[in-house]
Design a protein around this motif. Structure first.
Motif, short mmCIF file in Angstrom:
data_model
loop_
_atom_site.label_atom_id
_atom_site.label_comp_id
_atom_site.label_asym_id
_atom_site.label_seq_id
_atom_site.Cartn_x
_atom_site.Cartn_y
_atom_site.Cartn_z
N SER A 1 -2.35 -0.44 -5.13
CA SER A 1 -3.85 -0.31 -5.50
C SER A 1 -4.68 0.28 -4.82
O SER A 1 -5.77 0.55 -4.96
CB SER A 1 -4.03 -1.89 -5.75
OG SER A 1 -4.47 -2.38 -4.41
N ILE B 1 -0.18 -4.48 -5.07
CA ILE B 1 -1.41 -4.52 -4.30
C ILE B 1 -1.28 -3.11 -3.25
O ILE B 1 -2.17 -2.62 -2.96
CB ILE B 1 -1.45 -5.73 -3.24
CG1 ILE B 1 -1.79 -6.99 -4.20
CG2 ILE B 1 -2.81 -5.73 -2.29
CD1 ILE B 1 -3.02 -6.86 -4.87
N THR C 1 -6.55 -5.11 -9.68
CA THR C 1 -5.50 -5.03 -8.63
C THR C 1 -4.29 -4.25 -9.06
O THR C 1 -3.38 -3.82 -8.19
CB THR C 1 -5.29 -6.53 -8.00
OG1 THR C 1 -4.58 -7.28 -8.93
CG2 THR C 1 -6.44 -6.95 -7.56
#
Lengths: 366, 366
Positions: free
Chosen positions: B75, B72, B34
Motif C-alpha cells: 500500500s 500494507i 490500505t
C-alpha cells in the motif's frame, strides 16, 4: 414456520434477568425467533411480567411489508409489525406504550448510530443485555436438525457427483465452482462459506482460498465445503490424493488424522465435555508425534451460522446436550509440503449422536 | 496495491474537522485505504497535524499476520500492524503514545460492544465522526474504474454464453446458477449480489428472488446480475422475451423502458445533477402514462459495494463528477402480469461518460 416456542424460552430468560424489553438487531437471531428472513429489521421482545400479550414489535422497511406479515403470521407469535426505523415507530407500538424501564440490547450487533438514535427516541437508558439469543440457538429443535441434515445430504451428493472431475486436473477455482454449482442445482441456497479447495503444498494452509493452481497427479487435495438449506449450514472436509498410488508420507499423515478424527467423533456424544473431544484428537496425534502440526481448534457448532456455539477446544466448559450440532475436524499441516484435514458434523441426540455428513473417507478417487 | 494517496486525502479531511485520530471499523473502508482484504480488522489513522509520520495502526488477528504485512507493504502507507484487539494494542502503538484528544469513530459500522471496550481502554471520549471514508470512495481512481470495467466485461460475456440456455426452459434458480457458474469460470470472485432471474408474472416484482418456476414460452424474463473482480462490483439488468413473437403489451412496455433508460443514460455525464437523470427517466415514462409503474429509485453508485454513493433520485443534490460510477435502471412493473427493467453502469469521465455494461439490449434471444 412456527417459532413462538423459541420466544417463550427467551421471555423466561428476560424475566430471570429483570429485563423488561430486549432490542434484537442480529438478523439471524430475528430469523430464529420469528422466521422473518428480510435483510433489514429490528425486533423488540417484552418479558412476561412486563407484557403478557402484545409482547413483540418488528420494525422493517417497505420492501418487506408483505413478506413480514406472511412470515410473522406463520410464526404463531404475538408480534406487531411496523414499517420504519424503530426510533420513529415507538409511539405506534402497544408494547412500548406501557413504558418499559429496563431495556436490554444486543451489544455485538448494534451500531453506535442506532444505539444513539434509539436512546434519544426512548428517553431511557439502554444497557447491553446479558441474555443472549445465541445461547438458545445452540440447541437445535427437530426442524433445525432436519434442515442441517438436508444441507449435509445435498453437499454429500454434490461432492460425489463432481469428484471424478478431479481427474481432469482442473484448477482449484474451477473445481470449487463446479462443486458450488452442483450444490445449487441440487437445491442449496448457496455454499455455507467460500469453498476451500487446497491442492499440493496449498493443502498445508488450513484457511487457503482456491487459486488458479492446476490440481495435478500426486497432489493431496483438501476440500472443505458446505451447503445452505433454509438458512441452515452444513460443514464437511475430506482430503483426497490424486493418483493411483498414495505416497508413503501421505498415507502416514492421512492414517493419523483419520484415527484422530475417529477418536474425536467417538467422544461427541450426549453428556461428554467438549474439551474431551479436543483432547481425544490431540492425544491420538501426539501418540505418533504429530500433535504440533494440528494448529487450529478442533470444532465448532453449526446452525444459522457456520460457526456458532458450542466451541470445541481444550478450555471449553460445554457439556454436550441434546440439540448440539458440532464439527470434529482435526488436521495435520506440514508447511510447504502437504496437509490433511477430515471433518464431520455431528448431532447430539437422546441416545448419543448422529453423524450428518456421510461421504466415505477413502482418500482414493474411484 | 498503492493506496497511500487515498489516506493522504482522508488525513486532509481529518485536519479540516479537527479530528486527531479516526477509528475505522468498516472493512471495505479499511480495504479501500490500505488494500488489506482480511475479514477482521480495526484501522486508526492520525491527522497530519497530530502525527506527521507513523500515522496509522492496523489491528487484526493472527490468521492475517502474514497477509497484513504483505498488503500494507504494497500500500506504501506508514501503518504499523498489531495482532490483537485494539483495546489491548494501544500501549504498543507509536500513534497513540502521543495522546490523541479528539477521537472520531465510524458510527454506522462500530458495535456498542467495541465502542464501550475502546472508550474504556483509551480513557477518552470517542465521538461519531463527520468525516466519512465513503465520501472518498464515491470517486473512483483509474485502478478502480479498471476493476469495475473488468467485472462488467466478465458479466457481459457470461450472460452471452448462457443466454441460449433460456430456450431449454430452465427454472429461474437453474438459470441463475448457470449464470453465476459461468461468471466464476470466467474469473469472477463471485456474483455482485444474489442474481435476480424473474420470469412471467415474477418479473413484476423488482426484488424477486429466483424460484423453482420453469421459464416458459411467452415469458418476459428480467435478469439483474453482476460479477465481482478484485472486490469491485458490476451491475446490469436486461429483460428478454422467450418466444419468437413479442406480445403487443410486452413490446409497448419494453419500448417505453428502453426510451426512458436511454434518456437517463444521456443525462449521465460530467456536470449534470443526479436528479436530472431521475427526471429524464420519469418524464419519458410519464409521456406514455407509465410513470406510476416505476416504483423504485433510478440508480446508485457502484464500487466496493454494489450500492453506494451517489444515490440517483429526485431529491439528490449530487452533481456528477469524474470518477462517479453509477447505474441507470428504470423499470415498469404491472402487478401480476409482467415487468421490464433495463440497467447499465456508467462511469463519469473527463469527456462525458463511458458505459461499462455492453450487452445488446434486444429482448429477443437469438
Amino acid at each position: 414456520m412456527k417459532t413462538d416456542h423459541r420466544i417463550t424460552e427467551l421471555r423466561k430468560l428476560l424475566d430471570e434477568s429483570n429485563i423488561d424489553v430486549l432490542i434484537i438487531t442480529n438478523l439471524l437471531n430475528i430469523r430464529y425467533l420469528t422466521g422473518f428472513t428480510g435483510s433489514a429489521a429490528t425486533l423488540l421482545i417484552g418479558s412476561p411480567s412486563f407484557s403478557k400479550n402484545d409482547y413483540g414489535l418488528l420494525c422493517t422497511d417497505s420492501r418487506y411489508s408483505e413478506q413480514s406479515h406472511v412470515q410473522i403470521a406463520e410464526s404463531n407469535a404475538q408480534i406487531e409489525i411496523s414499517i420504519g426505523n424503530l426510533a420513529t415507530q415507538l409511539d405506534k407500538s402497544k408494547l412500548f406504550a406501557k413504558g418499559a424501564l429496563e431495556i436490554g440490547i444486543e451489544a455485538d450487533s448494534t451500531t453506535i448510530a442506532s444505539f444513539n438514535a434509539w436512546t434519544q427516541a426512548m428517553e431511557r437508558t439502554i444497557a447491553p443485555s446479558k441474555v443472549k439469543v445465541e445461547s438458545l440457538r445452540q440447541f437445535k429443535d427437530e426442524e433445525e436438525i432436519d434442515a442441517i441434515r438436508r444441507a449435509s445430504h445435498i453437499a454429500d451428493e454434490a461432492l460425489a457427483d463432481v469428484l471424478p472431475k478431479l481427474k481432469g486436473e482442473p484448477t482449484e477455482i474451477q473445481f470449487a465452482a463446479e462443486l458450488e454449482f452442483r450444490m445449487r442445482m441440487l437445491g442449496a441456497e448457496g455454499p455455507s462459506f467460500e469453498t476451500i479447495v487446497a491442492s499440493g503444498p496449498h493443502s498445508a494452509m488450513p484457511h487457503a482460498r482456491p487459486t488458479d493452481r492446476k490440481i495435478t497427479e500426486g497432489d493431496p487435495v483438501v476440500i472443505d465445503f458446505g451447503a445452505v438449506w433454509e438458512g441452515y449450514h452444513s460443514d464437511c472436509t475430506r482430503t483426497y490424493f490424486l493418483g493411483d498410488t498414495l505416497s508413503r508420507e501421505f498415507q502416514r499423515i492421512y492414517r493419523a488424522v483419520e484415527a484422530a478424527q475417529q477418536a474425536g467423533v467417538e467422544k461427541a456424544v450426549l453428556g461428554t465435555g467438549a474439551s474431551a473431544i479436543d483432547s481425544a484428537c490431540r492425544d491420538t496425534l501426539a501418540a505418533v508425534n504429530l500433535e504440533e502440526f494440528f494448529t487450529h481448534s478442533t470444532g465448532h457448532g453449526v446452525g444459522l451460522e457456520v460457526h456458532e456455539l458450542p466451541w470445541i477446544h481444550k478450555d471449553s466448559q460445554s457439556i454436550l446436550a441434546v440439540g448440539d450440532i458440532l464439527t470434529v475436524e482435526p488436521g495435520v499441516y506440514l508447511a510447504g509440503q502437504m496437509g490433511v484435514r477430515i471433518e464431520d458434523t455431528i448431532a447430539i441426540t437422546k441416545t448419543g449422536s448422529e453423524c450428518l455428513t456421510e461421504i466415505p473417507k477413502s482418500p482414493i478417487i474411484s
